[in-house]
Design a protein around this motif. Structure first.
Motif, short mmCIF file in Angstrom:
data_model
loop_
_atom_site.label_atom_id
_atom_site.label_comp_id
_atom_site.label_asym_id
_atom_site.label_seq_id
_atom_site.Cartn_x
_atom_site.Cartn_y
_atom_site.Cartn_z
N ARG A 189 -45.27 95.20 18.85
CA ARG A 189 -45.35 94.99 17.55
C ARG A 189 -45.24 95.97 16.30
O ARG A 189 -46.76 96.70 17.45
CB ARG A 189 -45.55 94.18 16.76
CG ARG A 189 -47.11 93.56 17.01
CD ARG A 189 -48.20 92.24 16.45
NE ARG A 189 -49.47 91.89 17.47
CZ ARG A 189 -50.30 92.68 16.79
NH1 ARG A 189 -50.09 93.05 15.57
NH2 ARG A 189 -51.13 92.30 17.48
N PRO A 190 -45.46 95.67 15.48
CA PRO A 190 -46.50 97.36 14.49
C PRO A 190 -47.19 97.04 14.19
O PRO A 190 -47.74 95.78 14.05
CB PRO A 190 -45.27 97.08 13.36
CG PRO A 190 -44.28 97.02 13.60
CD PRO A 190 -44.10 95.70 14.65
N ALA A 191 -48.02 98.22 13.88
CA ALA A 191 -49.61 97.81 13.77
C ALA A 191 -49.45 98.03 12.33
O ALA A 191 -48.94 97.96 11.60
CB ALA A 191 -50.43 99.20 14.13
N ARG A 192 -50.93 97.51 12.21
CA ARG A 192 -51.11 97.54 10.53
C ARG A 192 -51.12 98.78 10.27
O ARG A 192 -50.75 99.02 9.04
CB ARG A 192 -52.47 96.81 10.23
CG ARG A 192 -52.45 95.43 9.17
CD ARG A 192 -53.59 94.79 9.81
NE ARG A 192 -54.19 93.83 10.43
CZ ARG A 192 -54.95 92.97 10.73
NH1 ARG A 192 -55.99 93.74 10.37
NH2 ARG A 192 -55.23 92.72 12.00
N ASN A 193 -51.71 99.74 10.78
CA ASN A 193 -51.47 101.15 9.74
C ASN A 193 -50.68 101.51 10.33
O ASN A 193 -49.43 101.56 10.69
CB ASN A 193 -52.56 101.49 10.76
CG ASN A 193 -53.46 101.34 10.80
OD1 ASN A 193 -54.52 100.82 9.87
ND2 ASN A 193 -54.47 102.89 11.91
N GLY A 216 -46.80 103.21 10.52
CA GLY A 216 -46.36 104.04 11.18
C GLY A 216 -46.79 104.10 13.34
O GLY A 216 -46.35 104.73 13.84
N GLN A 217 -47.55 103.32 12.69
CA GLN A 217 -48.09 102.85 14.60
C GLN A 217 -47.84 101.68 15.33
O GLN A 217 -47.82 101.26 14.10
CB GLN A 217 -49.57 102.60 14.48
CG GLN A 217 -50.60 103.60 14.25
CD GLN A 217 -51.78 103.53 14.52
OE1 GLN A 217 -52.13 102.01 14.52
NE2 GLN A 217 -52.59 104.82 14.58
N ILE A 218 -47.42 101.78 16.20
CA ILE A 218 -46.73 100.21 16.80
C ILE A 218 -48.54 100.45 18.11
O ILE A 218 -48.57 101.23 18.50
CB ILE A 218 -45.55 101.02 17.87
CG1 ILE A 218 -44.13 101.39 17.45
CG2 ILE A 218 -45.29 99.48 18.46
CD1 ILE A 218 -44.08 100.34 16.29
N VAL A 219 -48.02 99.17 18.08
CA VAL A 219 -49.20 98.33 19.37
C VAL A 219 -48.91 97.55 20.02
O VAL A 219 -48.01 97.06 20.14
CB VAL A 219 -50.67 97.69 18.09
CG1 VAL A 219 -50.01 96.14 17.63
CG2 VAL A 219 -51.74 97.31 19.20
N GLY A 220 -49.10 97.82 21.39
CA GLY A 220 -48.58 97.24 22.92
C GLY A 220 -49.93 97.46 23.06
O GLY A 220 -51.72 97.02 23.07
N ALA A 241 -53.77 99.19 22.60
CA ALA A 241 -53.44 99.93 22.51
C ALA A 241 -51.93 100.52 21.16
O ALA A 241 -51.32 100.20 21.25
CB ALA A 241 -52.97 101.43 23.90
N HIS A 242 -52.57 101.99 20.45
CA HIS A 242 -52.15 102.12 19.19
C HIS A 242 -51.39 103.35 19.83
O HIS A 242 -51.88 104.93 19.98
CB HIS A 242 -53.13 102.78 17.73
CG HIS A 242 -53.12 100.51 17.34
ND1 HIS A 242 -54.02 99.95 18.41
CD2 HIS A 242 -52.92 100.56 16.57
CE1 HIS A 242 -54.08 99.44 17.29
NE2 HIS A 242 -53.50 99.12 16.48
N VAL A 243 -49.97 103.43 19.62
CA VAL A 243 -48.92 104.71 18.83
C VAL A 243 -48.66 105.28 17.89
O VAL A 243 -48.20 104.23 17.32
CB VAL A 243 -49.01 105.38 20.11
CG1 VAL A 243 -48.92 105.14 21.70
CG2 VAL A 243 -47.62 104.01 20.58
N MET A 244 -48.15 106.55 17.51
CA MET A 244 -47.28 106.65 16.51
C MET A 244 -46.15 106.74 17.20
O MET A 244 -45.53 107.03 17.90
CB MET A 244 -47.62 107.99 15.75
CG MET A 244 -48.43 108.68 15.22
SD MET A 244 -48.99 106.90 13.63
CE MET A 244 -47.91 107.38 12.34
N ALA A 245 -45.42 105.51 16.88
CA ALA A 245 -43.85 106.17 17.66
C ALA A 245 -42.93 104.94 16.85
O ALA A 245 -43.33 104.75 15.65
CB ALA A 245 -43.79 105.34 19.00
#
Ligand code: 5AD
Ligand code: SF4
Length: 463
Positions: free
Chosen positions: A400-404, A406-410, A418-422
């Motif tokens: 799902r999208p993270a709170r930050n 532009g970040q997606i969390v998995g 784990a967070h990435v910009m994506a």
């Protein structure tokens, strides 16, 4: 067509309760109930209680006190609010809740959720309704399947109950009394559930049960299948990217489960295997039916089958009669095994369990001090485990999208966030991520390479 009524479920405790809450939503959806996040606007509030933690019933009564105010406010504005208590406290103390808390309309034990609509109707005509029997019918056979929207709203990862109840009778534990004897669901029903979930976008299946590896459900061949065989069957279903199971008992780890870890890439190399104590004397008093060495041997079997496997566990400190020497044996076991994560609890008596009558209690000060020492050790192992990921490339299932922005969390195989910009397109895919840093318990990284991403073409989703 009935007008929609609002349903709010507040769940406590284990993943089984999270799952049960979803099934209650599914059961009540045909009655016109839709879920809401806020209790005060709900027409029906269900407290889905847990009996494992200390002062569980006290917490339920204080929550009911707050709900009584809301119910009165609703009545003043001409709206009727119903209150139901579900879960393990309902099972253990049903009559008592009816007696002590007039605000409660329905008390329903975990084996009776499929009767919720009838219980609400009965409460309407008779004032109150209670059901905490262990009916002989399989509740799963009667619970309606989740709708497509409900599955999609719940995301990429889903629980499927395959087994319920426990016959182990650890002396500290209420589960055999609240959830009853161990029952396994037939393989065919589980496969139907999994297919419906993956058809609607689910990519990770966590198979759950109180003693999940005691699973012995009927297979299509009419014979009982062990958990490992069930895992093989589920892994064959197209769309199942990841598979997990919990909670296991060390005694019930059989060859089929070890083989499943050896043979199935989808079966994640992360096993929750509670040991509770490292002292044989205490393990015997707990009626765990295994020694510390039996546990070490089980861990070795997993490690031989799959080198990258990691473990989490549960521990109880201050069980009646626990000496400093017993506790040292627990610390020694933790040091030797090396956990990726673990949960530790101070022992607290549960009425009706054999340990509650044991006399040699450990003082609260000693319990606090032991808990702290154990948690420092576990935390240091968890930090070391997380730090070891930095600089490596690991597979992440994006959720799902993270709170930050532009970040997606998995999550990694080991359930580390784990967070990435994506772009959100990556949700539902497993992609390699280069881990660059650690922030508290979360890993931060970047998608490994566009080439690697192209190779791992998106799974077709049911959309
Ligand atoms: N006191 C403390 N911890 C308990 N647990 C279960 N019963 C008790 C109790 N009476 C812990 C065990 C179990 C976890 C879910 O909760 O460690 O594995
Ligand atoms: Fe409770 Fe687990 Fe022991 Fe069963 S095996 S009695 S659920 S602690």
């Amino acid at each position: 067509m009935t007008t929609p009524r609002k349903l709010h479920i507040k769940s406590y405790g284990c993943q089984m309760n999270v799952y049960d809450a979803q099934r209650m939503v599914d059961t009540l959806a045909p009655e016109g109930f839709v879920e809401t996040d806020s209790a005060d606007e709900a027409d029906l509030v269900i407290l889905n209680t847990c009996h494992i933690r200390e002062k569980a019933s006290e917490k339920v009564y204080s929550e009911l006190g707050r709900l009584r105010v809301m119910k009165d406010d609703a009545a003043r504005s001409g709206r009727q609010m119903n209150i139901a208590v579900a879960g393990c406290v309902a099972q253990a103390e049903g009559e008592e809740i009816i007696r002590r808390a007039p605000v409660v309309d329905v008390v329903v034990g975990p084996q009776s959720y499929h009767h919720l609509p009838q219980l609400l109707a009965r409460a309407k005509s008779a004032g109150r309704a209670l059901e905490t029997e262990f009916p002989l019918d399989d509740k799963f056979g009667f619970l309606p399947a989740p709708t497509r929207q409900a599955i999609r709203a719940r995301g990429i990862s889903a629980f499927v109950t395959v087994q319920e109840g426990c016959d182990k009778f650890c002396t500290f534990c209420v589960v055999p009394y609240t959830r009853g004897a161990e029952v396994s669901r037939p393989v065919a029903r589980i496969i139907d559930d999994v297919k419906r979930l993956v058809d609607n976008g689910v990519r990770e299946i966590s198979v759950i049960g109180q003693n999940v590896n005691a699973y012995h459900g009927e297979g299509p061949d009419g014979r009982p299948w062990p958990l490992g065989r069930l895992m093989h069957r589920i892994a064959e279903i197209p769309g199942v990217e990841r598979l997990r199971y919990s909670t296991s008992h060390p005694r019930d780890v059989d060859d089929s489960l070890i083989e499943a870890h050896r043979d199935l890439p989808a079966l994640m190399p992360f096993v929750h295997l509670p040991v509770q104590s490292g002292s044989d004397r205490i393990l015997a008093a707990m009626n765990r039916k295994h020694t510390a060495d039996d546990y070490r041997a089980v861990i070795d079997r997993f490690r031989d089958a799959r080198q990258d496997i990691a473990f989490s566990s549960d521990f109880i400190v201050g069980f009646p009669g626990e000496t400093e020497e017993d506790f040292s044996a627990t610390l020694a076991l933790v040091t030797q095994i090396g956990y990726a994560a673990a949960y530790s609890f101070k022992y607290s008596p549960r009425p009706g369990t054999p340990a509650a009558d044991m006399q040699e209690t450990v003082s609260p000060e000693v319990m606090d001090e032991r808990l702290e020492r154990l948690q420092i050790l576990i935390d240091s192992q968890q930090s070391a485990f997380n730090l070891a990921a930095i600089g490596t490339t690991v597979d992440v299932l994006f959720e799902r999208p993270a709170r930050n922005e532009g970040q997606i969390v998995g999550r990694t195989a080991y359930l580390q966030p784990a967070h990435v910009m994506a772009s959100p397109d990556i949700i539902g895919k497993v992609l390699p991520v280069r881990i660059e840093s650690l922030e508290r318990y979360s890993l931060l990284g970047r998608l490994a390479s566009p080439a690697a991403i192209a190779q791992r073409a998106p799974m077709t989703s049911g959309a």
